[in-house]
Design a protein around this motif. Structure first.
Motif, PDB file in Angstrom:
ATOM      1  N   VAL A  28      35.952  47.857  42.747  1.00  0.00           N
ATOM      2  CA  VAL A  28      37.372  47.572  42.523  1.00  0.00           C
ATOM      3  C   VAL A  28      37.643  47.526  41.022  1.00  0.00           C
ATOM      4  O   VAL A  28      36.868  46.938  40.271  1.00  0.00           O
ATOM      5  CB  VAL A  28      37.765  46.206  43.131  1.00  0.00           C
ATOM      6  CG1 VAL A  28      39.221  45.860  42.829  1.00  0.00           C
ATOM      7  CG2 VAL A  28      37.528  46.188  44.638  1.00  0.00           C
TER       8      VAL A  28
ATOM      9  N   ARG B 108      47.344  37.970  43.304  1.00  0.00           N
ATOM     10  CA  ARG B 108      48.490  38.872  43.421  1.00  0.00           C
ATOM     11  C   ARG B 108      49.542  38.289  44.363  1.00  0.00           C
ATOM     12  O   ARG B 108      49.197  37.525  45.277  1.00  0.00           O
ATOM     13  CB  ARG B 108      48.060  40.223  44.002  1.00  0.00           C
ATOM     14  CG  ARG B 108      46.932  40.913  43.268  1.00  0.00           C
ATOM     15  CD  ARG B 108      47.417  41.614  42.023  1.00  0.00           C
ATOM     16  NE  ARG B 108      46.315  42.300  41.351  1.00  0.00           N
ATOM     17  CZ  ARG B 108      46.399  42.803  40.122  1.00  0.00           C
ATOM     18  NH1 ARG B 108      47.522  42.694  39.435  1.00  0.00           N
ATOM     19  NH2 ARG B 108      45.379  43.402  39.566  1.00  0.00           N
TER      20      ARG B 108
ATOM     21  N   SER C 154      31.793  44.355  32.646  1.00  0.00           N
ATOM     22  CA  SER C 154      32.099  43.013  33.143  1.00  0.00           C
ATOM     23  C   SER C 154      32.782  42.174  32.056  1.00  0.00           C
ATOM     24  O   SER C 154      33.739  41.461  32.317  1.00  0.00           O
ATOM     25  CB  SER C 154      30.792  42.356  33.599  1.00  0.00           C
ATOM     26  OG  SER C 154      31.024  41.023  33.921  1.00  0.00           O
ATOM     27  N   ASP C 155      32.296  42.275  30.822  1.00  0.00           N
ATOM     28  CA  ASP C 155      32.890  41.527  29.711  1.00  0.00           C
ATOM     29  C   ASP C 155      33.983  42.305  28.986  1.00  0.00           C
ATOM     30  O   ASP C 155      34.822  41.712  28.310  1.00  0.00           O
ATOM     31  CB  ASP C 155      31.802  41.134  28.697  1.00  0.00           C
ATOM     32  CG  ASP C 155      30.884  40.070  29.274  1.00  0.00           C
ATOM     33  OD1 ASP C 155      31.363  39.276  30.108  1.00  0.00           O
ATOM     34  OD2 ASP C 155      29.693  40.063  28.915  1.00  0.00           O
TER      35      ASP C 155
ATOM     36  N   ALA D  97      45.499  46.150  41.711  1.00  0.00           N
ATOM     37  CA  ALA D  97      44.084  46.346  42.038  1.00  0.00           C
ATOM     38  C   ALA D  97      43.931  47.698  42.711  1.00  0.00           C
ATOM     39  O   ALA D  97      44.780  48.086  43.508  1.00  0.00           O
ATOM     40  CB  ALA D  97      43.620  45.245  42.971  1.00  0.00           C
ATOM     41  N   SER D  98      42.870  48.416  42.390  1.00  0.00           N
ATOM     42  CA  SER D  98      42.607  49.714  43.029  1.00  0.00           C
ATOM     43  C   SER D  98      41.146  49.824  43.409  1.00  0.00           C
ATOM     44  O   SER D  98      40.274  49.360  42.663  1.00  0.00           O
ATOM     45  CB  SER D  98      42.933  50.864  42.083  1.00  0.00           C
ATOM     46  OG  SER D  98      44.299  50.891  41.785  1.00  0.00           O
ATOM     47  N   ASP D  99      40.886  50.446  44.540  1.00  0.00           N
ATOM     48  CA  ASP D  99      39.502  50.689  44.936  1.00  0.00           C
ATOM     49  C   ASP D  99      38.923  51.816  44.100  1.00  0.00           C
ATOM     50  O   ASP D  99      39.632  52.731  43.686  1.00  0.00           O
ATOM     51  CB  ASP D  99      39.448  51.081  46.413  1.00  0.00           C
ATOM     52  CG  ASP D  99      39.792  49.907  47.319  1.00  0.00           C
ATOM     53  OD1 ASP D  99      39.313  48.795  47.035  1.00  0.00           O
ATOM     54  OD2 ASP D  99      40.538  50.107  48.292  1.00  0.00           O
TER      55      ASP D  99
ATOM     56  N   MET E 161      43.197  47.354  31.862  1.00  0.00           N
ATOM     57  CA  MET E 161      42.190  46.843  32.798  1.00  0.00           C
ATOM     58  C   MET E 161      41.811  45.412  32.438  1.00  0.00           C
ATOM     59  O   MET E 161      41.597  45.092  31.259  1.00  0.00           O
ATOM     60  CB  MET E 161      40.922  47.690  32.732  1.00  0.00           C
ATOM     61  CG  MET E 161      41.111  49.117  33.158  1.00  0.00           C
ATOM     62  SD  MET E 161      41.519  49.227  34.904  1.00  0.00           S
ATOM     63  CE  MET E 161      41.967  50.953  34.968  1.00  0.00           C
ATOM     64  N   VAL E 162      41.692  44.572  33.458  1.00  0.00           N
ATOM     65  CA  VAL E 162      41.306  43.185  33.189  1.00  0.00           C
ATOM     66  C   VAL E 162      40.091  42.745  34.005  1.00  0.00           C
ATOM     67  O   VAL E 162      39.525  41.678  33.765  1.00  0.00           O
ATOM     68  CB  VAL E 162      42.480  42.216  33.450  1.00  0.00           C
ATOM     69  CG1 VAL E 162      43.606  42.486  32.457  1.00  0.00           C
ATOM     70  CG2 VAL E 162      43.016  42.323  34.873  1.00  0.00           C
ATOM     71  N   PHE E 163      39.667  43.538  34.959  1.00  0.00           N
ATOM     72  CA  PHE E 163      38.561  43.128  35.811  1.00  0.00           C
ATOM     73  C   PHE E 163      37.974  44.349  36.501  1.00  0.00           C
ATOM     74  O   PHE E 163      38.709  45.187  37.023  1.00  0.00           O
ATOM     75  CB  PHE E 163      39.056  42.121  36.848  1.00  0.00           C
ATOM     76  CG  PHE E 163      38.018  41.672  37.830  1.00  0.00           C
ATOM     77  CD1 PHE E 163      36.836  41.091  37.397  1.00  0.00           C
ATOM     78  CD2 PHE E 163      38.231  41.826  39.196  1.00  0.00           C
ATOM     79  CE1 PHE E 163      35.881  40.675  38.314  1.00  0.00           C
ATOM     80  CE2 PHE E 163      37.281  41.410  40.117  1.00  0.00           C
ATOM     81  CZ  PHE E 163      36.099  40.831  39.671  1.00  0.00           C
TER      82      PHE E 163
ATOM     83  N   ASP F 257      34.827  45.339  39.270  1.00  0.00           N
ATOM     84  CA  ASP F 257      33.804  44.860  40.202  1.00  0.00           C
ATOM     85  C   ASP F 257      33.038  46.078  40.718  1.00  0.00           C
ATOM     86  O   ASP F 257      33.600  46.895  41.450  1.00  0.00           O
ATOM     87  CB  ASP F 257      34.476  44.108  41.363  1.00  0.00           C
ATOM     88  CG  ASP F 257      33.459  43.439  42.284  1.00  0.00           C
ATOM     89  OD1 ASP F 257      32.302  43.278  41.861  1.00  0.00           O
ATOM     90  OD2 ASP F 257      33.837  43.100  43.421  1.00  0.00           O
TER      91      ASP F 257
ATOM     92  N   LYS G  64      36.134  35.398  38.920  1.00  0.00           N
ATOM     93  CA  LYS G  64      36.743  36.625  38.405  1.00  0.00           C
ATOM     94  C   LYS G  64      37.634  37.254  39.460  1.00  0.00           C
ATOM     95  O   LYS G  64      37.473  37.010  40.647  1.00  0.00           O
ATOM     96  CB  LYS G  64      35.649  37.598  37.985  1.00  0.00           C
ATOM     97  CG  LYS G  64      34.912  37.128  36.739  1.00  0.00           C
ATOM     98  CD  LYS G  64      34.212  38.276  36.056  1.00  0.00           C
ATOM     99  CE  LYS G  64      33.795  37.852  34.650  1.00  0.00           C
ATOM    100  NZ  LYS G  64      33.269  38.967  33.874  1.00  0.00           N
TER     101      LYS G  64
ATOM    102  N   GLU H 274      40.776  46.272  38.471  1.00  0.00           N
ATOM    103  CA  GLU H 274      42.074  45.599  38.475  1.00  0.00           C
ATOM    104  C   GLU H 274      42.670  45.696  37.087  1.00  0.00           C
ATOM    105  O   GLU H 274      42.047  45.350  36.091  1.00  0.00           O
ATOM    106  CB  GLU H 274      41.917  44.119  38.855  1.00  0.00           C
ATOM    107  CG  GLU H 274      41.298  43.944  40.234  1.00  0.00           C
ATOM    108  CD  GLU H 274      41.887  42.782  41.008  1.00  0.00           C
ATOM    109  OE1 GLU H 274      43.092  42.514  40.866  1.00  0.00           O
ATOM    110  OE2 GLU H 274      41.125  42.151  41.753  1.00  0.00           O
ATOM    111  N   SER H 275      43.920  46.158  37.039  1.00  0.00           N
ATOM    112  CA  SER H 275      44.674  46.122  35.793  1.00  0.00           C
ATOM    113  C   SER H 275      45.606  44.925  35.888  1.00  0.00           C
ATOM    114  O   SER H 275      45.646  44.243  36.915  1.00  0.00           O
ATOM    115  CB  SER H 275      45.469  47.414  35.629  1.00  0.00           C
ATOM    116  OG  SER H 275      46.474  47.489  36.606  1.00  0.00           O
TER     117      SER H 275
END
Lengths: 364, 131
Positions: free
Chosen positions: B60, A295, B86-87, B67-69, B40-42, B44, A291, B62-63
């Protein structure tokens, strides 16, 4: 405030999120980039690409001019309307821009170049044209360009713009163009899907956009254009290639015509040498195994071969995993595994042949 | 106009914080933050039991774009992460203050929660970033 296309007001009215794109105020998306991406893969959508630089080159020496200017060979263009994809290079073989040139007749070739490189492109082509007496180069600021792409794109175009288009436009083979009245219709595109790119008078663009929308063609932003082109394995100028890379290092060997050996084009010497000695770097596809999202500019470590860098990385909405182009040492092979530095964490990616997606289906 | 519920606390890094009856707080990212990032795609997230420090990154998002914290709004211990994200990371876009919540944490010091921005202060922050 940047440059605005004739469709700017239409984008704002349709709820677009506007961003700066190479000095142009362009729509990034109209709500959801991912939904727009799926619409193009599954049905169709339209893009405003009026920021692209359309240039008409006319005159008796036009074919000779492009023989010198382009790494690909315009002599492949034998039938009127046929298009050719090529790079134009510096003397060192670096890519100044990639472009499409359409052969309209023996006195007229139409070129479509990138938006962000407009000024340096025009300086370059104008300088090169000085060697050829009697050529006129006209930047077509009076036209707009709409790309309609997707499996249902063509049917919707006929529905919106008239059945009269069906015969001339429907007869076009891929990578050809025809003029119908004031419309220039080409079977080119940047998504890996069927469809048209339509160049039309700027004043007619808002009405045409509206007609297409009423026929069921939704607007698609430049965000989805980027994920679509990446899935389709198409390079982006400034990311996957630039003046520091040759076409042979950017997966574009297929666009370079070294035969016939006596055609002198700008940058040829470097490409001849690279062809003989081999290139040090190559562009490959990567698929992230876990996952996360690959980038641009992330470091890639290939065991035993050395290091490289991601040139275009994103999430693939069709594959629902992350994909990328990376420039890596030439010894890296398809099927190899490499390690990508994902924001400080090592992640494994598989080296694949691209395109990643063709006709809506996975190729990996 | 961003959606900024009046009954939540906020951070300068665009997390929202909701105090719960059991003393824990629920944390997510604001409507403004998800709107800036796009699809958004991920996601964490920190696992239960992780000790976090206020103002330090602990996850984190991620779009497609970037990625952004995600930062811990206050120091404490993670009690639960929203496993459903997560899904279905797109839930963060659809319902940032509801089912798009990210984690619950037990603050080490309640005063840190009280010191967070209120809705009015956060609205002023968002307005200042737009200019």
């Amino acid at each position: 405030m940047g440059f605005k296309t004739p469709l700017y007001d239409a984008h704002v009215k349709m709820g677009a999120k506007i961003v700066d794109f190479g000095g142009w105020d362009m729509p990034l998306h109209y709500g959801s980039q991912i939904e727009e991406h799926h619409k193009v893969r599954r049905d169709c959508g339209m893009f405003d690409v009026s920021h692209m630089n359309v240039v008409d080159v006319k005159g008796g020496g036009v074919r000779d001019f492009f023989r010198l200017l382009l790494a690909n060979n315009v002599d492949k263009l034998k039938t009127k309307g046929k298009a050719l994809y090529s790079c134009m290079l510096t003397a060192k073989g670096g890519v100044i821009d990639d472009l499409i040139v359409y052969y309209m007749d023996d006195q007229w070739f139409r070129v479509v170049m990138n938006a962000a490189t407009r000024d340096k492109d025009m300086a370059w082509v104008n300088a090169a044209a000085k060697e050829f007496g009697g050529l006129t180069l006209t930047q077509r600021g009076d036209v707009a360009m709409i790309a309609v792409q997707g499996p249902n794109a063509k049917e919707k175009v006929y529905q919106a713009l008239g059945e009269a288009l069906r015969a001339p436009a429907g007869a076009l083979k891929p990578f050809h163009a025809v003029t119908v009245g004031e419309l220039f219709i080409a079977t080119t595109g940047y998504t890996g899907e069927d469809g048209f790119e339509i160049i039309l008078p700027a004043k007619a663009a808002p009405f045409t956009w509206q007609m297409l929308n009423e026929a069921g063609v939704p607007p698609i932003g430049l965000g989805a254009r980027d994920t679509l082109r990446l899935e389709a394995g198409m390079n982006l100028y400034g990311s996957d290639m630039d003046e520091t890379t040759t076409p042979l290092e950017s997966g574009l060997a297929w666009t370079v015509a070294l035969e016939p050996a006596d055609r002198k084009f700008i940058g040829r010497e470097v490409l001849d040498r690279q062809k003989a000695q081999g290139v040090p770097r190559q562009l490959v596809g990567l698929v992230l195994e876990g996952k996360g999202v690959l980038r641009n500019h992330q470091k890639v470590t290939c065991d035993g071969a050395g290091e490289g860098e991601i040139t275009s990385g994103s999430f693939s909405p069709t594959l629902e995993q992350s994909i990328a182009f990376a420039r890596v040492p030439a010894s890296v092979k398809i099927g190899d595994r490499c390690t990508v530095d994902l924001r400080g964490k090592p992640a494994t990616a598989r080296v694949v042949k691209y395109p990643f997606v063709r006709n809506g289906k996975s190729c990996i | 106009m961003s959606n900024i519920p009046k009954d939540l606390k906020y951070t300068k890094s665009h997390e929202w914080v909701k105090p719960n009856a059991d003393g824990s707080v629920t944390v997510g990212i604001t409507h403004h933050a998800q709107d800036l990032m796009g699809d958004m795609v991920f996601v964490d997230l920190p696992t239960a039991g992780t000790k976090v420090t206020g103002g330090k990154e602990c996850g984190v998002v991620e779009s497609v774009k970037a990625a952004s914290d995600v930062y811990a709004p206050v120091s404490g211990e993670i009690v639960e992460a929203n496993a459903a994200l997560s899904d279905s990371p797109e839930t963060v876009n659809k319902d940032p203050y509801g089912s798009g919540w990210m984690f619950r944490l037990k603050p080490a010091n309640k005063a840190e929660v009280d010191a967070l921005l209120d809705a009015k202060a956060y609205e002023a922050l968002v307005a200042s970033e737009k200019h």
